[in-house]
Design a protein around this motif. Sequence first.
Motif, PDB file in Angstrom:
ATOM      1  N   SER A 167      30.781  50.438  47.129  1.00 49.77           N
ATOM      2  CA  SER A 167      31.178  51.102  48.381  1.00 49.77           C
ATOM      3  C   SER A 167      30.915  50.181  49.572  1.00 49.77           C
ATOM      4  CB  SER A 167      30.389  52.403  48.537  1.00 49.77           C
ATOM      5  OG  SER A 167      30.700  53.023  49.761  1.00 49.77           O
ATOM      6  N   PHE A 168      29.798  49.457  49.531  1.00 43.47           N
ATOM      7  CA  PHE A 168      29.480  48.502  50.601  1.00 43.47           C
ATOM      8  C   PHE A 168      30.563  47.427  50.687  1.00 43.47           C
ATOM      9  CE2 PHE A 168      27.612  44.268  51.417  1.00 43.47           C
ATOM     10  CZ  PHE A 168      27.281  44.426  52.759  1.00 43.47           C
ATOM     11  N   PHE A 169      30.962  46.883  49.553  1.00 42.01           N
ATOM     12  CA  PHE A 169      31.962  45.807  49.556  1.00 42.01           C
ATOM     13  C   PHE A 169      33.340  46.294  49.987  1.00 42.01           C
ATOM     14  CE2 PHE A 169      29.329  43.328  46.295  1.00 42.01           C
ATOM     15  CZ  PHE A 169      28.882  42.413  47.247  1.00 42.01           C
ATOM     16  N   SER A 170      33.609  47.577  49.847  1.00 40.40           N
ATOM     17  CA  SER A 170      34.939  48.089  50.197  1.00 40.40           C
ATOM     18  C   SER A 170      35.236  47.969  51.688  1.00 40.40           C
ATOM     19  CB  SER A 170      35.079  49.549  49.755  1.00 40.40           C
ATOM     20  OG  SER A 170      34.242  50.395  50.524  1.00 40.40           O
ATOM     21  N   SER A 171      34.192  47.693  52.482  1.00 42.58           N
ATOM     22  CA  SER A 171      34.395  47.487  53.924  1.00 42.58           C
ATOM     23  C   SER A 171      34.837  46.069  54.242  1.00 42.58           C
ATOM     24  CB  SER A 171      33.091  47.777  54.686  1.00 42.58           C
ATOM     25  OG  SER A 171      32.704  49.118  54.502  1.00 42.58           O
ATOM     26  N   TYR A 172      34.857  45.230  53.219  1.00 37.26           N
ATOM     27  CA  TYR A 172      35.171  43.818  53.417  1.00 37.26           C
ATOM     28  C   TYR A 172      36.411  43.420  52.616  1.00 37.26           C
ATOM     29  CZ  TYR A 172      30.487  43.591  55.397  1.00 37.26           C
ATOM     30  OH  TYR A 172      29.371  43.804  56.180  1.00 37.26           O
ATOM     31  N   ALA A 173      37.099  42.421  53.134  1.00 35.60           N
ATOM     32  CA  ALA A 173      38.331  41.962  52.476  1.00 35.60           C
ATOM     33  C   ALA A 173      38.204  40.503  52.071  1.00 35.60           C
ATOM     34  CB  ALA A 173      39.518  42.130  53.417  1.00 35.60           C
ATOM     35  N   ILE A 174      38.936  40.145  51.010  1.00 43.11           N
ATOM     36  CA  ILE A 174      39.059  38.753  50.581  1.00 43.11           C
ATOM     37  C   ILE A 174      40.544  38.440  50.455  1.00 43.11           C
ATOM     38  CG2 ILE A 174      38.736  37.180  48.623  1.00 43.11           C
ATOM     39  CD1 ILE A 174      35.966  38.328  48.269  1.00 43.11           C
ATOM     40  N   VAL A 175      40.940  37.278  50.974  1.00 43.31           N
ATOM     41  CA  VAL A 175      42.348  36.874  50.969  1.00 43.31           C
ATOM     42  C   VAL A 175      42.449  35.455  50.432  1.00 43.31           C
ATOM     43  CG1 VAL A 175      44.424  36.516  52.368  1.00 43.31           C
ATOM     44  CG2 VAL A 175      42.803  38.336  52.982  1.00 43.31           C
ATOM     45  N   VAL A 176      43.502  35.192  49.652  1.00 42.16           N
ATOM     46  CA  VAL A 176      43.729  33.851  49.127  1.00 42.16           C
ATOM     47  C   VAL A 176      45.228  33.613  48.965  1.00 42.16           C
ATOM     48  CG1 VAL A 176      43.629  34.542  46.677  1.00 42.16           C
ATOM     49  CG2 VAL A 176      43.001  32.199  47.323  1.00 42.16           C
ATOM     50  N   GLY A 177      45.646  32.352  49.067  1.00 40.67           N
ATOM     51  CA  GLY A 177      47.012  31.951  48.744  1.00 40.67           C
ATOM     52  C   GLY A 177      46.992  31.205  47.436  1.00 40.67           C
ATOM     53  N   SER A 178      47.984  31.429  46.568  1.00 40.04           N
ATOM     54  CA  SER A 178      47.895  30.874  45.216  1.00 40.04           C
ATOM     55  C   SER A 178      49.264  30.698  44.575  1.00 40.04           C
ATOM     56  CB  SER A 178      47.047  31.810  44.340  1.00 40.04           C
ATOM     57  OG  SER A 178      47.027  31.406  42.992  1.00 40.04           O
ATOM     58  N   THR A 179      49.341  29.722  43.626  1.00 39.71           N
ATOM     59  CA  THR A 179      50.518  29.633  42.756  1.00 39.71           C
ATOM     60  C   THR A 179      50.350  30.513  41.529  1.00 39.71           C
ATOM     61  OG1 THR A 179      49.567  27.744  41.575  1.00 39.71           O
ATOM     62  CG2 THR A 179      51.013  27.247  43.434  1.00 39.71           C
ATOM     63  N   GLY A 180      49.158  31.065  41.326  1.00 34.18           N
ATOM     64  CA  GLY A 180      48.974  31.949  40.175  1.00 34.18           C
ATOM     65  C   GLY A 180      47.554  32.094  39.685  1.00 34.18           C
ATOM     66  N   ASN A 181      46.994  31.052  39.057  1.00 30.86           N
ATOM     67  CA  ASN A 181      45.712  31.203  38.372  1.00 30.86           C
ATOM     68  C   ASN A 181      44.531  31.405  39.307  1.00 30.86           C
ATOM     69  OD1 ASN A 181      46.773  31.144  35.805  1.00 30.86           O
ATOM     70  ND2 ASN A 181      46.440  28.957  35.508  1.00 30.86           N
ATOM     71  N   LEU A 182      44.521  30.748  40.460  1.00 31.63           N
ATOM     72  CA  LEU A 182      43.434  30.993  41.411  1.00 31.63           C
ATOM     73  C   LEU A 182      43.496  32.434  41.894  1.00 31.63           C
ATOM     74  CD1 LEU A 182      41.030  29.820  42.994  1.00 31.63           C
ATOM     75  CD2 LEU A 182      42.611  29.364  44.869  1.00 31.63           C
ATOM     76  N   GLY A 183      44.707  32.913  42.161  1.00 35.28           N
ATOM     77  CA  GLY A 183      44.868  34.296  42.576  1.00 35.28           C
ATOM     78  C   GLY A 183      44.360  35.274  41.530  1.00 35.28           C
ATOM     79  N   LEU A 184      44.616  34.965  40.250  1.00 35.85           N
ATOM     80  CA  LEU A 184      44.119  35.823  39.173  1.00 35.85           C
ATOM     81  C   LEU A 184      42.599  35.897  39.175  1.00 35.85           C
ATOM     82  CD1 LEU A 184      46.110  35.206  35.835  1.00 35.85           C
ATOM     83  CD2 LEU A 184      45.977  37.308  37.179  1.00 35.85           C
ATOM     84  N   SER A 185      41.959  34.739  39.235  1.00 31.32           N
ATOM     85  CA  SER A 185      40.497  34.728  39.143  1.00 31.32           C
ATOM     86  C   SER A 185      39.868  35.447  40.334  1.00 31.32           C
ATOM     87  CB  SER A 185      39.969  33.296  39.038  1.00 31.32           C
ATOM     88  OG  SER A 185      40.153  32.574  40.231  1.00 31.32           O
ATOM     89  N   ILE A 186      40.366  35.153  41.520  1.00 27.79           N
ATOM     90  CA  ILE A 186      39.792  35.759  42.721  1.00 27.79           C
ATOM     91  C   ILE A 186      40.127  37.242  42.804  1.00 27.79           C
ATOM     92  CG2 ILE A 186      40.029  35.785  45.241  1.00 27.79           C
ATOM     93  CD1 ILE A 186      39.956  32.696  45.022  1.00 27.79           C
ATOM     94  N   GLY A 187      41.353  37.597  42.431  1.00 24.77           N
ATOM     95  CA  GLY A 187      41.736  39.005  42.457  1.00 24.77           C
ATOM     96  C   GLY A 187      40.919  39.846  41.500  1.00 24.77           C
ATOM     97  N   ILE A 188      40.732  39.350  40.273  1.00 23.58           N
ATOM     98  CA  ILE A 188      40.015  40.116  39.252  1.00 23.58           C
ATOM     99  C   ILE A 188      38.551  40.317  39.635  1.00 23.58           C
ATOM    100  CG2 ILE A 188      39.173  40.041  36.871  1.00 23.58           C
ATOM    101  CD1 ILE A 188      41.874  38.692  36.133  1.00 23.58           C
ATOM    102  N   ILE A 189      37.856  39.249  40.016  1.00 23.38           N
ATOM    103  CA  ILE A 189      36.426  39.392  40.326  1.00 23.38           C
ATOM    104  C   ILE A 189      36.213  40.161  41.629  1.00 23.38           C
ATOM    105  CG2 ILE A 189      36.239  37.148  41.501  1.00 23.38           C
ATOM    106  CD1 ILE A 189      33.520  38.866  39.339  1.00 23.38           C
ATOM    107  N   SER A 190      37.082  39.942  42.629  1.00 21.73           N
ATOM    108  CA  SER A 190      36.922  40.637  43.911  1.00 21.73           C
ATOM    109  C   SER A 190      37.142  42.130  43.756  1.00 21.73           C
ATOM    110  CB  SER A 190      37.898  40.067  44.948  1.00 21.73           C
ATOM    111  OG  SER A 190      37.652  38.709  45.188  1.00 21.73           O
ATOM    112  N   ALA A 191      38.169  42.513  42.999  1.00 22.81           N
ATOM    113  CA  ALA A 191      38.438  43.934  42.766  1.00 22.81           C
ATOM    114  C   ALA A 191      37.308  44.574  41.980  1.00 22.81           C
ATOM    115  CB  ALA A 191      39.765  44.094  42.025  1.00 22.81           C
ATOM    116  N   LYS A 192      36.750  43.857  41.017  1.00 24.06           N
ATOM    117  CA  LYS A 192      35.645  44.395  40.216  1.00 24.06           C
ATOM    118  C   LYS A 192      34.417  44.654  41.090  1.00 24.06           C
ATOM    119  CE  LYS A 192      35.469  44.803  36.271  1.00 24.06           C
ATOM    120  NZ  LYS A 192      35.669  45.990  35.387  1.00 24.06           N
ATOM    121  N   LEU A 193      34.162  43.767  42.035  1.00 29.05           N
ATOM    122  CA  LEU A 193      33.022  43.936  42.935  1.00 29.05           C
ATOM    123  C   LEU A 193      33.234  45.076  43.924  1.00 29.05           C
ATOM    124  CD1 LEU A 193      32.294  40.177  43.604  1.00 29.05           C
ATOM    125  CD2 LEU A 193      30.572  41.813  42.813  1.00 29.05           C
TER     126      LEU A 193
END
Length: 440
Positions: free
Chosen positions: A158-184
């Motif tokens: 709930s604490f992390f939901s107040s914060y955002a993470i943004v990245v630009g990607s061709t694919g794999n970096l976006g996957l790694s950052i998206g998966i771990i950020s959403a999990k947190l």
Amino acid sequence: MDIAGKNREQWLEAYPLLQQIALTKEVWWANPNRQPASEGLACLSLKEEDVKEAEQRLRRFAPYIASVFPETKGAGGLIESPLIDIPTMKHKLEQRFGQNVPGRLLLKGDHALPISGSIKARGGIYEVLKHAESLLVDQQILTKQDDYSLIATDAVQSFFSSYAIVVGSTGNLGLSIGIISAKLGFRVTVHMSADAKQWKKDMLREKGVRVVEHSADYSKAVEEGRKESDADPNSYFIDDEHSIDLFVGYAVAAFRLKEQLQEKGIAVTKDQPLHVYLPCGVGGGPGGVAFGLKLVFGDAVRCFFAEPTHSPCMLIGMLTGKHQHISVQDFGIDNQTAADGLAVGRPSGFVGRMMAPLLEGIYTIADPMLYTLLADLADTEGLYLEPSAVAGLYGPVQLEKRGLYTDAATHLVWATGGSMVPKEIMETDYQLGVNLRTEQ
């Protein structure tokens, strides 16, 4: 047309190799600026202690990782990949190219890294974890002495939901950052370039990630992502082109590789060198790994980048010394390649300058050869990788062709992605490789 102070013809005249590069021919470039490792490392801003700090942070997070990603429990929550002997593929390379490949051929299986199935699971996940730790420690929700498995609670999410993470990607970096950020629990947005595979966009959306698609290439996706993040004071932008945190996260791999080589009884010395072949896009992943390897093995390791003939951005940047101030498009190259993770037109200047005194060289590889090697590896070793991830397999052949290694060398191909690819897409890629092989 003015390109970083000269017109196109002046660049082509000054660097004859650029003429072949502009024609999208396969080329080899030996780095004339490489120095002995001790000298090259001494002039860089990053040091071994920076990588050791990253390794310690990943160990602090291991209990959390093990609790939310069951596939990491066996490794105690460490995100690591196997080191695999591929002797049958070595024989296939010798057979296909009519060349002897002395020494042992190994594959570093980052295609099988847990959580996101690519090399980006190293740096990408590390940078998100570092940012998460910083927020929690600043708000006194966590101390570095705590058991980090408590991060898996609803209150922390709930604490992390107040914060955002943004990245630009061709694919794999976006996957790694998206998966771990959403999990947190972060709100996460991934800006994807036109080259990104549809299945990667679909997978991110299934994980609750907001995906913004762009019709332009990687650089535009990064630019738009940065612009969006700058407009939100609670947003953190992960910059693949300039990030030190990504870089040191990748570099941790070298210290773990040392242990894996020791377990296999493989010595790495000047007389028994380790040759490492790394697929390269914007440069962060291979650059970080190469930096770490030089810290660990010094002059006993020789690092080579591999780029698609249609996206040789790091090669052009390092060859001319203009780094991020020059692009493949400046020379009429379309930046269109099946190797989506490598489809980058403008390199990271930060990485190019870090690599200037350390990197042995760069070679390029055409897309049909990527597919051919993909099929060969599947047939010989039962290993299925993305097209971009097999670029390293071409390396031993290129070195042997030029008489650049000894019989005592160990060859290590860095397999950067593949295990997350949907079965039907992998089968299509494999069949394309089989068909191309038949035509050759």
